[in-house]
Design a protein around this motif. Structure first.
Motif, PDB file in Angstrom:
ATOM      1  N   GLU A 178       0.833  -1.210   0.000  1.00  0.00           N
ATOM      2  CA  GLU A 178       0.000   0.000   0.000  1.00  0.00           C
ATOM      3  C   GLU A 178       0.865   1.257   0.000  1.00  0.00           C
ATOM      4  OE1 GLU A 178      -2.884   0.086   3.114  1.00  0.00           O
ATOM      5  OE2 GLU A 178      -3.685  -1.888   2.607  1.00  0.00           O
ATOM      6  N   ASN A 179       1.963   1.218   0.750  1.00  0.00           N
ATOM      7  CA  ASN A 179       2.838   2.392   0.868  1.00  0.00           C
ATOM      8  C   ASN A 179       3.890   2.462  -0.245  1.00  0.00           C
ATOM      9  OD1 ASN A 179       1.575   3.308   3.215  1.00  0.00           O
ATOM     10  ND2 ASN A 179       2.866   2.031   4.526  1.00  0.00           N
ATOM     11  N   ASN A 180       3.796   1.510  -1.194  1.00  0.00           N
ATOM     12  CA  ASN A 180       4.738   1.477  -2.320  1.00  0.00           C
ATOM     13  C   ASN A 180       6.180   1.361  -1.856  1.00  0.00           C
ATOM     14  OD1 ASN A 180       5.251   1.376  -5.040  1.00  0.00           O
ATOM     15  ND2 ASN A 180       5.309   3.604  -5.325  1.00  0.00           N
ATOM     16  N   HIS A 181       6.394   0.496  -0.855  1.00  0.00           N
ATOM     17  CA  HIS A 181       7.720   0.267  -0.295  1.00  0.00           C
ATOM     18  C   HIS A 181       8.374  -0.931  -0.966  1.00  0.00           C
ATOM     19  CE1 HIS A 181       7.886   2.318   3.939  1.00  0.00           C
ATOM     20  NE2 HIS A 181       7.954   3.166   2.938  1.00  0.00           N
ATOM     21  N   SER A 182       9.633  -0.797  -1.339  1.00  0.00           N
ATOM     22  CA  SER A 182      10.400  -1.975  -1.755  1.00  0.00           C
ATOM     23  C   SER A 182      10.701  -2.813  -0.529  1.00  0.00           C
ATOM     24  CB  SER A 182      11.716  -1.546  -2.403  1.00  0.00           C
ATOM     25  OG  SER A 182      11.526  -1.160  -3.736  1.00  0.00           O
ATOM     26  N   ASN A 183      10.533  -4.098  -0.667  1.00  0.00           N
ATOM     27  CA  ASN A 183      10.971  -5.005   0.397  1.00  0.00           C
ATOM     28  C   ASN A 183      11.493  -6.291  -0.239  1.00  0.00           C
ATOM     29  OD1 ASN A 183       8.780  -6.709  -0.171  1.00  0.00           O
ATOM     30  ND2 ASN A 183       7.509  -5.810   1.435  1.00  0.00           N
ATOM     31  N   PHE A 184      11.899  -7.239   0.578  1.00  0.00           N
ATOM     32  CA  PHE A 184      12.521  -8.442   0.045  1.00  0.00           C
ATOM     33  C   PHE A 184      11.559  -9.241  -0.839  1.00  0.00           C
ATOM     34  CE2 PHE A 184      15.340  -7.426   3.563  1.00  0.00           C
ATOM     35  CZ  PHE A 184      16.586  -7.680   3.021  1.00  0.00           C
ATOM     36  N   VAL A 185      10.277  -9.218  -0.511  1.00  0.00           N
ATOM     37  CA  VAL A 185       9.304  -9.964  -1.308  1.00  0.00           C
ATOM     38  C   VAL A 185       9.077  -9.276  -2.648  1.00  0.00           C
ATOM     39  CG1 VAL A 185       6.917 -10.793  -1.413  1.00  0.00           C
ATOM     40  CG2 VAL A 185       8.184 -10.949   0.730  1.00  0.00           C
ATOM     41  N   SER A 186       8.980  -7.940  -2.642  1.00  0.00           N
ATOM     42  CA  SER A 186       8.741  -7.223  -3.910  1.00  0.00           C
ATOM     43  C   SER A 186       9.937  -7.358  -4.848  1.00  0.00           C
ATOM     44  CB  SER A 186       8.436  -5.751  -3.639  1.00  0.00           C
ATOM     45  OG  SER A 186       9.573  -5.079  -3.108  1.00  0.00           O
ATOM     46  N   ILE A 187      11.146  -7.479  -4.289  1.00  0.00           N
ATOM     47  CA  ILE A 187      12.353  -7.595  -5.119  1.00  0.00           C
ATOM     48  C   ILE A 187      12.604  -9.040  -5.562  1.00  0.00           C
ATOM     49  CG2 ILE A 187      14.879  -7.426  -5.071  1.00  0.00           C
ATOM     50  CD1 ILE A 187      14.588  -4.952  -3.348  1.00  0.00           C
ATOM     51  N   LEU A 188      12.441  -9.987  -4.621  1.00  0.00           N
ATOM     52  CA  LEU A 188      12.833 -11.379  -4.886  1.00  0.00           C
ATOM     53  C   LEU A 188      11.658 -12.316  -5.107  1.00  0.00           C
ATOM     54  CD1 LEU A 188      15.563 -11.662  -2.083  1.00  0.00           C
ATOM     55  CD2 LEU A 188      15.969 -11.293  -4.526  1.00  0.00           C
ATOM     56  N   GLY A 189      10.433 -11.863  -4.792  1.00  0.00           N
ATOM     57  CA  GLY A 189       9.303 -12.781  -4.798  1.00  0.00           C
ATOM     58  C   GLY A 189       9.290 -13.577  -3.500  1.00  0.00           C
ATOM     59  N   GLN A 190       8.159 -14.244  -3.205  1.00  0.00           N
ATOM     60  CA  GLN A 190       8.064 -14.965  -1.931  1.00  0.00           C
ATOM     61  C   GLN A 190       9.087 -16.092  -1.829  1.00  0.00           C
ATOM     62  OE1 GLN A 190       3.352 -14.776  -1.855  1.00  0.00           O
ATOM     63  NE2 GLN A 190       4.092 -15.830  -0.061  1.00  0.00           N
ATOM     64  N   GLU A 191       9.231 -16.860  -2.894  1.00  0.00           N
ATOM     65  CA  GLU A 191      10.175 -17.974  -2.862  1.00  0.00           C
ATOM     66  C   GLU A 191      11.605 -17.481  -2.728  1.00  0.00           C
ATOM     67  OE1 GLU A 191      11.667 -21.289  -6.027  1.00  0.00           O
ATOM     68  OE2 GLU A 191       9.488 -21.229  -5.687  1.00  0.00           O
ATOM     69  N   GLY A 192      11.956 -16.444  -3.511  1.00  0.00           N
ATOM     70  CA  GLY A 192      13.308 -15.888  -3.442  1.00  0.00           C
ATOM     71  C   GLY A 192      13.597 -15.260  -2.090  1.00  0.00           C
ATOM     72  N   ALA A 193      12.592 -14.580  -1.524  1.00  0.00           N
ATOM     73  CA  ALA A 193      12.775 -13.963  -0.203  1.00  0.00           C
ATOM     74  C   ALA A 193      12.981 -15.034   0.852  1.00  0.00           C
ATOM     75  CB  ALA A 193      11.563 -13.102   0.143  1.00  0.00           C
ATOM     76  N   SER A 194      12.239 -16.120   0.737  1.00  0.00           N
ATOM     77  CA  SER A 194      12.389 -17.222   1.696  1.00  0.00           C
ATOM     78  C   SER A 194      13.794 -17.812   1.623  1.00  0.00           C
ATOM     79  CB  SER A 194      11.335 -18.292   1.405  1.00  0.00           C
ATOM     80  OG  SER A 194      11.341 -19.280   2.403  1.00  0.00           O
ATOM     81  N   LYS A 195      14.303 -17.999   0.419  1.00  0.00           N
ATOM     82  CA  LYS A 195      15.678 -18.512   0.252  1.00  0.00           C
ATOM     83  C   LYS A 195      16.695 -17.543   0.854  1.00  0.00           C
ATOM     84  CE  LYS A 195      14.895 -21.106  -4.050  1.00  0.00           C
ATOM     85  NZ  LYS A 195      15.238 -21.198  -5.480  1.00  0.00           N
ATOM     86  N   GLU A 196      16.481 -16.243   0.624  1.00  0.00           N
ATOM     87  CA  GLU A 196      17.416 -15.238   1.150  1.00  0.00           C
ATOM     88  C   GLU A 196      17.385 -15.233   2.675  1.00  0.00           C
ATOM     89  OE1 GLU A 196      20.267 -12.078   0.491  1.00  0.00           O
ATOM     90  OE2 GLU A 196      19.493 -13.745  -0.699  1.00  0.00           O
ATOM     91  N   MET A 197      16.207 -15.414   3.245  1.00  0.00           N
ATOM     92  CA  MET A 197      16.094 -15.473   4.702  1.00  0.00           C
ATOM     93  C   MET A 197      16.896 -16.650   5.250  1.00  0.00           C
ATOM     94  SD  MET A 197      12.694 -16.009   7.067  1.00  0.00           S
ATOM     95  CE  MET A 197      12.502 -17.741   6.594  1.00  0.00           C
TER      96      MET A 197
END
Length: 797
Positions: A745-764
């Motif tokens: 809603e706030n148009n914030h970049s975050n790990f999910v918006s950059i990597l997708g859910q699967e990519g963010a999970s791997k990065e975590m």
């Protein structure tokens, strides 16, 4: 009934009848040897040959040698080092890997192809063991922690499946009823997953591409879990005392219907007190059942249902037996044992859709009862206590009344003779491995129950053949070099799971206790006669402090300061307050309309919603000043140290402000991963760092340890933020205590918006591993930090 369902029923019934006929024939041949005792002569010769490599008489020179003493196998790394030092490691791995190829993979050891494969596996394991034991000072193998498992997954390119199964195992663990043995249930499930992976790896040759190998291993993990789930939630649950008789009957009918029709019935109305448990089990088993079905070829699906039905039906026949019933025949006692022990391993090949292999099926069918009789012997005391009917418990109870009963211990040796000479064609290595395993089992049982009970059991079970028994007992007393790697791993896993469960319990107990203590210390008192405006600020500050915060930061400081560094708990209370005051102030600022514009925080309205933005801003500033005042009141510590701490705290506060400024500046912009990591560290990581470093400063620990803690905090902070980003997409608003989807809603970049859910999970998980690896550089075993990392990546809020 649907035609397909009729086909499944007919095949299942026919399959069971055919398997039963084969088991009857096998049992008849074993019984004949029990009667004529021909096995005694053959096995005596085998053991006399075998003992030449296993009984070593000490020379007088050994009294003066400086050879290392064999360490306790519970010390994993020292034991492996000792095996290597004494030159025993090669033989140890040879019998261990050969046993896995016989038992789990159903191979004949005299096959040149199998021998070459075993040699390659031994070389790989030996290389890994030598490297890991020289570099790793931990008590447990690296692959028994999540970081080690995930590192393996990265090498194989199967991170997604590994994350999936880690989450599944966590969910299963949380749903195992307390009346069951949770560690054993988890061990069995993990063992099945590993077994399926081994089968799939064995089916692949060197020509398989990395992408295809990763695809097959991914599938193996999911199939292994899907099949392995039946052990805790069918076998163990039905064997336990958790369910009522009525519930067991209802559940058994459901399972039987699924196997006979190929479709899992609806749960419907559950007649019992475990509706919530069965909602979870039904959902998991339904998904697992469908996954296995979808991955079956048409020609293997029929085999899967047949073998699954044989396994379940044989188990069910055994399960309903009553130890007070004195008239079971030998056939009634042993035929189901042969069937369930064989089919449990035969299923694996049908689960992975492997082509038919007559040699495998024959060897596995005959081999199963060998393992089952060994397991039943080891579990005899527990089974007797629970009133379970096994060949051993039944013989114990009725051998004086029933002269017709077959002695299961004697049958065990008959099976061994049959395997060596009839199944494995008197192959020397097969004989070596089978006898190694038999002697190892007796030695382990004697060590576990004690010499007195062991001798009592032997007087009952080994009295029929005095001379042969004397030979066996001599081997149990004197034979050496019969240990197995899988037993070592089994013991390590059970110990690890128990320790992990206890540490996890301690972790949450500590959080609950310390959180309560901190909550009682946070409220800011209002001195008599203060101006009304200041009173309003204090009320606003207390409103924010009273929210249902996790208090992870001050809890972490308390654990490090009190538990690890031995600081006085009362002396660091001002530091705990200061950390929570600073953190709460940062949340007040984050929530403002000019920043994140949040409406709820910690399950309540944000401060600016209750009052206004100006009051919220002033309250945040007030809390920061209170934090500095608290730090300056650390009067039980060296003044220079406190000044250094205040300076460090000010620097970290500056970093946090910069992090928030970077975050706000990034609105509407697409950040790179490197930029996002930097924002994340300054916003979140520096706070974790401060919680670890401040008590270390007060304890005046050395710089290398502080550097390792900073490294841990960096990766822990990023892992924590990634989990927050994932929860912002997939979390439960009621659990989180704040709206989801705010970043979008706030148009914030975050790990999910950059990597997708699967990519963010791997990065975590990558940062989880890096944080856990950083902990190895800290010169103390801090179980709390390990479980904090597990909590961070597995939390729901």
């Amino acid at each position: 009934m649907h035609r397909m369902n009729e086909k499944f029923i007919n095949h299942a019934n026919t399959g069971y009848q055919l398997a039963e006929q084969k088991a009857v024939q096998y049992f008849a041949s074993l019984y004949a040897q029990v009667v004529d005792k021909t096995y005694v002569t053959a096995l005596t010769e085998d053991i006399q040959m075998w003992k030449r490599n296993h009984i070593h008489y000490a020379s007088w020179l050994s009294f003066f040698s400086r050879a290392k003493k064999k360490p306790d196998t519970r010390d994993y790394h020292k034991y492996i080092q000792w095996l290597n030092y004494t030159g025993k490691l090669d033989d140890y791995l040879d019998r261990s890997v050969s046993y896995i190829y016989m038992r789990d993979l159903g191979k004949a050891l005299n096959s040149p192809d199998t021998q070459n494969r075993i040699k390659r596996v031994i070389a790989d394991i030996k290389k890994h063991l030598i490297q890991s034991t020289s570099a790793n000072e931990e008590d447990q193998p690296e692959f028994m922690n999540l970081a080690g498992v995930y590192r393996w997954a990265q090498k194989e390119g199967i991170e997604t499946a590994t994350i999936w199964v880690i989450n599944k195992l966590r969910s299963v663990s949380s749903h195992i009823p307390k009346e069951m043995d949770a560690e054993q249930a988890q061990r069995k499930l993990i063992k099945i997953i590993i077994g399926v992976i081994l089968h799939v790896m064995e089916e692949m040759d060197d020509n398989v591409s990395p992408a295809e190998r990763a695809r097959r291993l991914d599938e193996a993990i999911r199939l292994g879990y899907s099949y392995g789930l039946t052990y805790p939630f069918i076998d163990d649950l039905l064997d336990s005392q958790v369910l009522t008789v009525q519930e067991k009957e209802q559940y058994s009918r459901m399972i039987r219907a699924a196997l006979l029709t190929g479709t899992v019935p609806e749960l419907g109305d559950w007649n019992g007190n475990h509706m919530k448990l069965f909602q979870f089990i039904h959902a998991e088993l339904s998904d697992a059942f469908e996954y296995i079905k979808q991955h079956q070829r048409p020609d293997t699906q029929q085999i899967f249902f047949e073998q699954s039905y044989v396994f379940f039906h044989a188990q069910d026949i055994d399960r309903v037996k009553d130890l007070t019933h004195a008239n079971y025949t030998n056939e009634e006692l042993y035929i189901p044992v042969i069937l369930k022990s064989a089919s449990s391993r035969l299923i694996v090949r049908s689960v992975i859709g492997a082509p038919e292999d007559e040699g495998f099926e024959q060897r596995t069918f005959f081999y199963g009862i060998y393992n089952q009789l060994a397991d039943d012997f080891a579990d005899m005391v527990d089974d007797m206590r629970d009133g379970a009917v096994t060949p051993y418990t039944y013989y114990l109870k009725y051998h004086e009344q029933r002269s017709d009963l077959i002695n299961p211990f004697e049958l065990y040796w008959v099976v061994i003779s049959y395997l060596i000479h009839n199944v494995y064609d008197s192959d020397a290595m097969a004989c070596e491995v089978i006898l190694d395993r038999a002697m190892n089992g007796l030695k382990r049982y004697k060590e576990r129950v004690g010499t007195e009970m062991y001798n009592e059991m032997m007087e009952i079970f080994a009295s029929g053949n005095p001379e042969f028994n004397r030979l066996i007992q001599q081997m149990v007393r004197q034979a050496d070099d019969v240990d197995f790697f899988d037993k070592l791993l089994r013991d390590q896993m059970i110990t690890h799971l128990k320790n992990d469960s206890k540490e996890k319990e301690d972790f949450f107990n500590t959080i609950t206790t310390v959180r309560h203590q901190i909550n009682n210390q946070l409220k800011i008192t209002k001195p008599h006669g203060i101006p009304a405006m200041k009173e309003q600020l204090i009320d606003a500050a207390n409103y924010s402090l009273e929210g249902d915060g996790k208090r992870i930061r001050p809890i972490l400081t308390w654990v490090m300061g009190v538990n690890e560094y031995g600081l006085d708990a009362s002396a660091i209370v001002p530091l705990l307050r200061s950390l929570e005051y600073m953190h709460t102030a940062s949340l007040i600022f984050d929530d403002l309309p000019s920043q994140d514009n949040a409406s709820t925080r910690r399950g309540r309205q944000t401060l600016h919603q209750v009052h206004n933005s100006a009051t919220a801003e002033l309250t945040g500033l007030y809390l920061i000043q209170k934090a500095i005042g608290e730090q300056s009141s650390l009067d039980q510590f060296n003044a220079e140290t406190v000044l250094a701490l205040i300076l460090y705290s000010a620097q970290k506060a500056e970093d946090m402000c910069m992090g928030q400024a970077m975050d706000l500046d990034a609105k509407g912009k697409e950040l790179t991963l490197e930029q996002l990591n930097m924002v994340c560290f300054y916003k979140t990581g520096v706070a974790f760092e401060a919680c670890l470093v401040m008590p270390a400063m007060l304890a005046q620990v050395k710089e290398p340890e502080i550097a390792a803690l900073k490294k841990f905090a960096y990766h822990a902070g990023i892992a924590f933020q990634i989990k927050d980003d994932l929860l912002d997409v997939e979390g439960d608003q009621l659990l989180l205590g704040k709206p989801i989807g705010q970043d979008s809603e706030n148009n914030h970049s975050n790990f999910v918006s950059i990597l997708g859910q699967e990519g963010a999970s791997k990065e975590m998980w990558e940062h989880y591993c890096l944080a856990m690896e950083a902990l190895k550089e800290v010169p103390r075993n801090i179980a709390f930090l390990k479980h904090l990392m597990n909590y961070m990546v597995n939390r729901d809020y």
